[in-house]
Design a protein around this motif. Structure first.
Motif: not given
Length: 333
Positions: A294-297, A300
């Motif tokens: 899950d790249p969103a995890s 940022p």
């Protein structure tokens, strides 16, 4: 007129070598195995000090000079090293230490031993301006060849030498000696037995030329001609001084694994002697502080990127990277 030296009694030299030099050195098991090996390609590798260079000299002389002479054959044999200095200061003196009776036939200017019957032993270094060794092998028709520290050369050198070692229908041999150097071309050919495959067109031509031989033999038999013989420093411990062994064991772990025990450690990594894979590598992605699926995890503020190696012989690989700017840890999966 200066008298030419009499031709040496090579039949007697054969007996002297077999019964004298080899017995005097008390062959270890790897050296004995090398003397019994007659495949076309031989790799003598592993750690320092087990006697790979010595047995390469003895094998070259016994199998490819003396016995050829006894059979009435004239041959040309090559002994090669990367640089002129290494050839002059190491390879040539060590050769004459084992075979002092050949000194009268030494042509220093040409760096070769020339026997009256026409047989020649050539000592050559590689042209530093070329990586493939092309100039070294130009116009040669070899019965055998030995390259010392072969891991210092690239695969194209081996390919060109293979094409020049063709003097006899059978029995031509290429001997390579050196230290393990990671997953290089020597590892691929002699350990993994990954030999370049023949194309369907090549096999068709071979079937025409050798119609009595099977396709399986033509396409798969070459791998059987590769033989590796690898030892460690402890295989020759009776012939090594204690201080030398002790000093070798005091090296950083990466050097010790490569040069004492003969593991295939890449030389380029030896500068990182403080690297410890158990300490510096997280092997299980489940231990990552984010979900690799899950790249969103990924936080940022981290730096992320991808790399790809497009494969032809081997599979294409894609690696994802994430750099934690706070801790300095790099994650890849």
């Amino acid at each position: 007129m200066k008298n030419e030296p009499e031709e040496p009694d090579l039949d007697n030299a054969t007996r002297t070598l077999a019964a004298g030099s080899l017995r005097r050195y008390n062959l270890n098991r790897h050296q004995a195995e090398a003397m019994r090996t007659f495949t076309r390609y031989v790799w003598l590798g592993g750690g320092w000090g087990w006697g790979k260079s010595s047995v390469a000299r003895w094998k070259l002389m016994l199998d490819h000079v003396l016995l050829r002479h006894k059979a009435g054959k004239v041959t040309q044999v090559l002994i090669a090293r990367k640089s002129h200095v290494e050839l002059r200061d190491s390879v040539i003196p060590d050769f004459f230490a084992d075979f002092p009776a050949l000194k009268p036939y030494w042509r220093k200017q040409d760096r070769e031993i020339a026997f009256p019957n026409g047989t020649v032993i050539l000592f050559r270094h590689f042209d530093p301006s070329r990586t493939d060794g092309g100039a070294t092998f130009q116009n040669m028709n070899l019965g055998a060849a030995w390259v010392e520290q072969a891991e210092e050369r690239d695969e194209s050198t081996f390919v060109l030498m293979d094409g020049r070692t063709r003097r006899f229908p059978t029995g031509c041999q290429i001997i390579l000696s050196g230290n393990s150097n990671g997953m290089d071309w020597i590892h691929r050919r002699f350990y993994e037995k990954k030999i370049p495959a023949l194309s369907p067109e090549d096999l068709a031509e071979l079937r025409k030329a050798y119609h009595t031989r099977s396709v399986e033999e033509l396409s798969g038999g070459l791998a059987k001609q590769y033989r590796r013989i690898c030892g460690t420093m402890f295989d020759n411990i009776d012939n090594l001084p204690e201080w030398y062994v002790r000093q070798a064991l005091q090296q950083p772990e990466a050097q010790k694994r490569r040069f004492v025990y003969g593991f295939c450690e890449p030389a380029s990594e030896l500068v990182y002697d403080a690297f410890d894979s158990n300490r510096h590598v997280i092997w299980n992605p489940d231990d990552f502080p984010f979900d690799p699926d899950d790249p969103a995890s990924i936080p940022p503020e981290w730096i992320t990127w991808q790399s790809m190696d497009l494969g032809f012989t081997n599979a294409t690989s894609i690696i994802c990277w994430a750099f934690d700017v706070d801790t300095g840890i790099i994650y890849c999966w």
